[in-house]
Each structure stands twice: as C-alpha cells, then as structure tokens.
Design an enzyme around this catalytic site. Structure first.
Site, mmCIF file in Angstrom:
data_model
loop_
_atom_site.group_PDB
_atom_site.id
_atom_site.type_symbol
_atom_site.label_atom_id
_atom_site.label_comp_id
_atom_site.label_asym_id
_atom_site.label_seq_id
_atom_site.Cartn_x
_atom_site.Cartn_y
_atom_site.Cartn_z
ATOM 1 N N ASP A 82 57.125 17.100 18.060
ATOM 2 C CA ASP A 82 57.551 16.615 19.086
ATOM 3 C C ASP A 82 58.271 15.263 18.719
ATOM 4 O OD1 ASP A 82 56.413 18.653 20.563
ATOM 5 O OD2 ASP A 82 54.689 17.285 20.936
ATOM 6 N N GLU A 86 53.851 9.957 17.858
ATOM 7 C CA GLU A 86 52.922 10.882 17.208
ATOM 8 C C GLU A 86 53.605 11.836 16.400
ATOM 9 O OE1 GLU A 86 49.457 10.259 16.781
ATOM 10 O OE2 GLU A 86 49.916 8.197 17.752
ATOM 11 N N ARG A 287 55.730 14.120 27.649
ATOM 12 C CA ARG A 287 55.572 12.790 27.253
ATOM 13 C C ARG A 287 56.747 11.922 27.113
ATOM 14 N NH1 ARG A 287 51.523 15.657 24.019
ATOM 15 N NH2 ARG A 287 49.672 15.250 24.775
#
Length: 427
Positions: A82, A86, A287
């Site tokens: 992604d 992270e 996100r």
C-alpha cells in the site's frame, strides 16, 4: 515460471490482480509485515542514532523463504504494498530481507483495485520512497521507546500485561486534564422556557423559545403564570436566503466518525469492513488524509448525477485538504464505480458502502437552497418576546441523496427546524 513476481500485502488482493495481469505475472502476498524489531530487548541503539535491529518472526519464516525462492526465479520483482507509511516500510523490508537488487526491482502503487488502475501502475513504476520509510521507522521507534518506558509503570500501578502506547498515553493525559477541569467547575442551574403554538391550520406547529434564562425557579413560574391568559402575535418576521454546501468526500478519520454516528460501528469494525470493500475492488484505498478526487472520478460522478438526478443537481467541486501534511497525490475514499449504487456482501458491507457512495456523490452535487426565517412573538402580558427560528427548503440539491438514507440524523433535525408560512401580526 512467470517472468514477473508481484508482491502485495494481502492474499485477498492477489487472485484479483493476477487475473488482470495475465500469465506473465505471479502475484503473491507478504501477509503484512515480514519483520519487526527484535523481541526480548528494545531493539534500538539510542546511542547510535537510534539504529534498529530487525528479525523475521517465526510465523513469517515460511513466507519469506517462499518469496526468496520465487524472487530468484523471476526476471522482475514488483513491490505493490500500500501507498502509506506502513506499506512503504513493507516494501523496504521485502527489498532488504529478500536480497533484491535495484536493477530488477520496481515499486508500484494504486489507489483502487481495478484493471485500469493496476495497468496504469505497471506503466508508471517508481523507487522506494525512503522519506515514508523513515517516517514509519520513527513511529515504530517511538512505539517501542514509549512502551518500554511506560508499560512497567502500568504493571505496577494498574495491572500486569497492560501496554502504554505512543498515542494512547498522550490521549489519556488530555482526558485526565479535562476531567480535572470539569471537576473544578461550579455549575449553576438555569430555567429555560419553550413554547409550542398552533396556527389553526391543521397540525402546523411553531416551536419558540425565550432567549434569556431564569436563574430562580420562582421567576420562571411567574413568567408562566403571566402567559396563561396572554395573547401572542407575530411582532416581526425576518426572512433571509441561505444555502448549504455538501461535505467533502471521506478521509479515514471522517469515515470513522460518520460510521460511528450513523451506523454504530466501532473504529476497528469500520476499518475491517472498509478493508474488505477495498480488496474486493469496490472502493478506493481507505487509509488517506486527502479529500481530493481524481478527474476520472469527478467525470464519473458527473455522469451518474446527470443520469440519476438531472443537470440541475450537478455542480463539480474540487476539494483541497487543509492539513499541511496531507498527500494530495492520494484520493479521498470513494466508490471505484459511481454507477454502482449498492454492492453485494454482508449487511455491514452494504451499509458502509452506501455511506461512502452517498458522501462521495453528494460532494459533486448542487448546494441546497433554504429560506431562513426568524420570528419574534410578542406576549401581551410581558415585555419579553419569544423567538422561533427555522428554515424552509426551497431546493434540496445534494440533500436529495441524504434524504434517501434512514441513518442520517440530520433529517430529524431538519424536520424540527421547519416553520409553516407566517405573516406579521398573525395571532
């Protein structure tokens, strides 16, 4: 053997993406992070510029071994985790742990799992963004430092096995400080006067309120006694035009807030459902701190609004993220296909998708037009006047989408604020 190995975070994405790319690509999952700071000690050398020591957990050794073998056999390795801190760190850990080389490694990102988005990402690879990697490492180091320092205090003062977090610890302090302020505050009681009037026309009701409050119960009771045989009339009527604009599409935080308020979902449940919707190709990446929509999304929303509601309901809008650290290259949370008003899935997925679809489509619709009315009501036996405030909806605009929802609390508020037609001098 496939020429290309593409690695994603989640196994749910792998099969879908492999179907888009064809036989030259083998798509595998890392199942999230493949390594972390060593356990047993802090894993951070504070005296050596906070350098970290990482290890592959036991439950990830088989995954790493398989990915290493496949990477050696592939001509090109594509890191497709992604596009957030992270995700970027996962790509970096894969690069380091698998022993990849820059010459045959490419980093790609996409915001939605659709064939055009995946193919576009393949056509526009980049390298690992070490600014994002460093940001993630800084957060991880802070997590470990705070946890190691504060958790023993919790074990001693509260109970064993509790852990102190980088964010939660500060939030608890804010809550405690606010609670202490609340406890110090000396509240005083006041009496509020409200009234309901009928206009004589069916069930029409006008709700009014006395602007000032009474500190003494006796004064409030005296006011009510004076009103028993009083005459009431509209002494002044002020009507002003008003408009209301739609909210921006969802970011992660606004989605969590709305899903809690309207659907009763916890933050964790909202993100779990959103993850499933994203991985099944129904919404964009969940996100994000951006309210930006791509031009493709704006055009798709425009076509759907014109088709479903008509030209007068369409008003294209470009939203800018106020947060200084937001990444405008990202998109807000939106449906991948605006012509899909609903989706298959369990009830929670349907409800959350419905919320995301309505918020996104409404953001590209016309403003709602109101007449805002302030009414002063005189009392024959008192000098004070009651005040009624309300609005009349003249054009629903984006509210047409919200009014279809049974979860929108604002509908009830709007019903309470509606006023019937009134005239000056009306008794």
């Amino acid at each position: 053997m496939a020429k290309n190995l593409l690695i994603v975070e989640s196994p749910a994405k792998a099969k879908t993406i492999e179907g888009y790319l064809g036989k030259d690509f083998l798509v595998k999952s890392s199942y999230g992070h493949i390594r972390d700071l060593v356990k047993g000690d802090m894993g951070i050398d504070i005296s050596n510029d906070f350098s970290q020591t990482y290890e592959v957990p036991a439950d990830k050794k088989a995954v790493v071994a398989e990915l290493k073998k496949l990477a050696k056999q592939a001509e090109m390795v594509w890191l497709a985790s992604d596009e957030d801190r992270e995700g970027e760190a996962i790509s970096w850990h894969l690069y380091e742990t698998l022993g990849l080389k820059e010459s045959n490694t490419k980093r790609i990102v996409f915001h939605e799992i659709t064939k055009p988005a995946i193919l576009k990402a393949i056509d526009n690879p980049r390298t690992i963004d070490y600014n994002l990697v460093n940001a993630q490492q800084a957060r991880r180091v802070l997590d470990r430092l705070v946890g190691f320092e504060l958790s023993p205090v919790l074990w001693k003062k509260v109970k064993p096995s509790l852990s102190a977090g980088r964010v939660q610890s500060v939030a608890v302090r804010l809550i405690v400080d606010r609670e202490r302020e609340v406890n110090k505050f000396n509240s005083t009681a006041a009496f509020k006067i409200t009234a309901q009037f009928t206009t004589g026309n069916g069930k029409e009701i006008v709700k009014a309120e006395l602007p000032q409050r009474f500190e003494q119960a006796a004064d409030a009771e005296k006011f009510l006694q004076d009103c028993i045989n009083a005459g009431f009339a509209v002494s002044n009527l002020e009507v002003k035009p008003a408009k209301r604009n739609p909210a921006a599409p969802f970011t992660t935080s606004t989605l969590q807030q709305e899903a809690s308020r309207k659907l009763g979902f916890s933050v964790a449940r909202t993100m779990q459902i959103a993850q499933r919707l994203y991985e099944s190709g129904k919404i964009t990446y969940m996100r994000t701190d951006s309210v930006n929509l791509s031009q493709t999304a704006i055009d798709a929303a425009s076509a759907e609004i014109r088709s479903a509601y008509g030209d007068k309901y369409h008003q294209p809008r470009v939203y800018k993220t106020k947060s200084a650290g937001a990444q405008e290259a990202h998109e807000a949370i939106r449906p991948t296909y605006f012509n899909q008003h609903s989706v298959d899935g369990d009830n929670s997925e349907k409800r959350l998708y419905d919320l995301i679809w309505k918020r996104a489509i409404a953001s590209q619709m016309s403003e709602a037009i109101f007449e805002k009315t302030n009414v002063n009501i005189s009392i024959s036996t008192r000098k004070e006047e009651l005040l009624a405030e309300g609005e009349v909806l003249k054009f629903d605009g984006f509210l047409k989408v919200y009014l279809e929802s049974t979860d929108d609390e604002d509908e009830e508020n709007e019903d309470n604020n509606l006023l019937p037609p009134l005239t000056k001098g009306q008794a």
